[in-house]
Design an enzyme around this catalytic site. Sequence first.
Site, PDB file in Angstrom:
ATOM      1  N   ASP A  19      64.291 -37.167 100.232  1.00 62.54           N
ATOM      2  CA  ASP A  19      65.488 -37.872  99.770  1.00 62.54           C
ATOM      3  C   ASP A  19      67.089 -36.852  99.896  1.00 62.54           C
ATOM      4  O   ASP A  19      67.586 -36.861  99.190  1.00 62.54           O
ATOM      5  CB  ASP A  19      65.563 -38.174  98.165  1.00 62.54           C
ATOM      6  N   LYS A 117      61.486 -45.948 100.697  1.00 58.46           N
ATOM      7  CA  LYS A 117      60.613 -46.234  99.466  1.00 58.46           C
ATOM      8  C   LYS A 117      61.623 -46.968  98.376  1.00 58.46           C
ATOM      9  O   LYS A 117      62.940 -46.770  98.722  1.00 58.46           O
ATOM     10  CB  LYS A 117      60.076 -44.983  98.905  1.00 58.46           C
ATOM     11  N   CYS A 162      61.455 -36.995  92.754  1.00 52.43           N
ATOM     12  CA  CYS A 162      60.956 -37.577  93.911  1.00 52.43           C
ATOM     13  C   CYS A 162      60.095 -36.280  94.733  1.00 52.43           C
ATOM     14  O   CYS A 162      58.928 -36.630  95.055  1.00 52.43           O
ATOM     15  CB  CYS A 162      61.841 -38.071  94.697  1.00 52.43           C
TER      16      CYS A 162
HETATM   17  C1  VGL Z   1      65.269 -39.885  92.890  1.00 50.82           C
HETATM   18  C2  VGL Z   1      65.950 -40.666  90.621  1.00 50.82           C
HETATM   19  C3  VGL Z   1      66.113 -41.972  91.173  1.00 50.82           C
HETATM   20  C4  VGL Z   1      64.904 -38.758  93.632  1.00 50.82           C
HETATM   21  C5  VGL Z   1      65.315 -41.056  93.250  1.00 50.82           C
HETATM   22  O1  VGL Z   1      65.212 -38.543  94.828  1.00 50.82           O
HETATM   23  O2  VGL Z   1      64.335 -37.654  93.084  1.00 50.82           O
HETATM   24  N1  VGL Z   1      65.588 -39.650  91.383  1.00 50.82           N
HETATM   25  N2  VGL Z   1      65.707 -42.167  92.657  1.00 50.82           N
END
Ligand code: VGL
Length: 210
Positions: A19, A117, A162
């Site tokens: 991410d 995702k 994540c």
């Molecule tokens: C994430 C919160 C919501 C992350 C993704 O990438 O850690 N955290 N969506």
Amino acid sequence: MNPSTNTDRPGDRALILVDLQNDFLPGGALAVTEGDQVIPVANRLMDDFEVIVATQDWHPPDHGSFAANHPGKQPYERIDLNGLPQVLWTVHCVQGTPGADFAPGLRVDRITKVFRKGTDPEIDSYSGFYDNGHRKSTGLGEWLREQGVKRLTLCGLATDYCVKFTALDALVEGFEVTLHLPASRGVELAPGDVDEAVAEMRSNGVIIED
Ligand code: VGL
Ligand code: ZN
């Protein structure tokens, strides 16, 4: 050099970039402190790998993890979402928006494959392998095995969400897992969350590299 004797970038290892998206950088919708500092570190790390996978948080606007989709609820409140505990977040990484794009300066040309995702509005997906209910696979584990990958190095955002859930799923999937801390940062909703996440990963068998 005969490729079979080249041990610099062995083919049974892969790098997973978790991410590395605009909304998780300072100024983004769900900013992670110092999130931008991991980009040059991740770029350097890529030189050591042949197979590089990126996960991408990729939510529809009506996603159930957004506080804005629950009247009266505020970001960071906790709710039950279709039977699973859910932290509510600010609206982030909406499909096709600049916030969902990979960070500027990230060497995206080196990424072999992207796994998206969080696309199902009914359930969140912290791990790059499965949704939070372990109901659907993203195909990441199957794809890595097809490539002959056995060992994974993970880094990215956020360490306490994540990255952690991707690392724990990777262990269950049978991979040897290393977390590269210098290229990872956490949300740290509560002080100590990152240390706790690292301790949990370590106690489950993740090799911590700092
Ligand atoms: C994430 C919160 C919501 C992350 C993704 O990438 O850690 N955290 N969506
Ligand atoms: Zn998300």
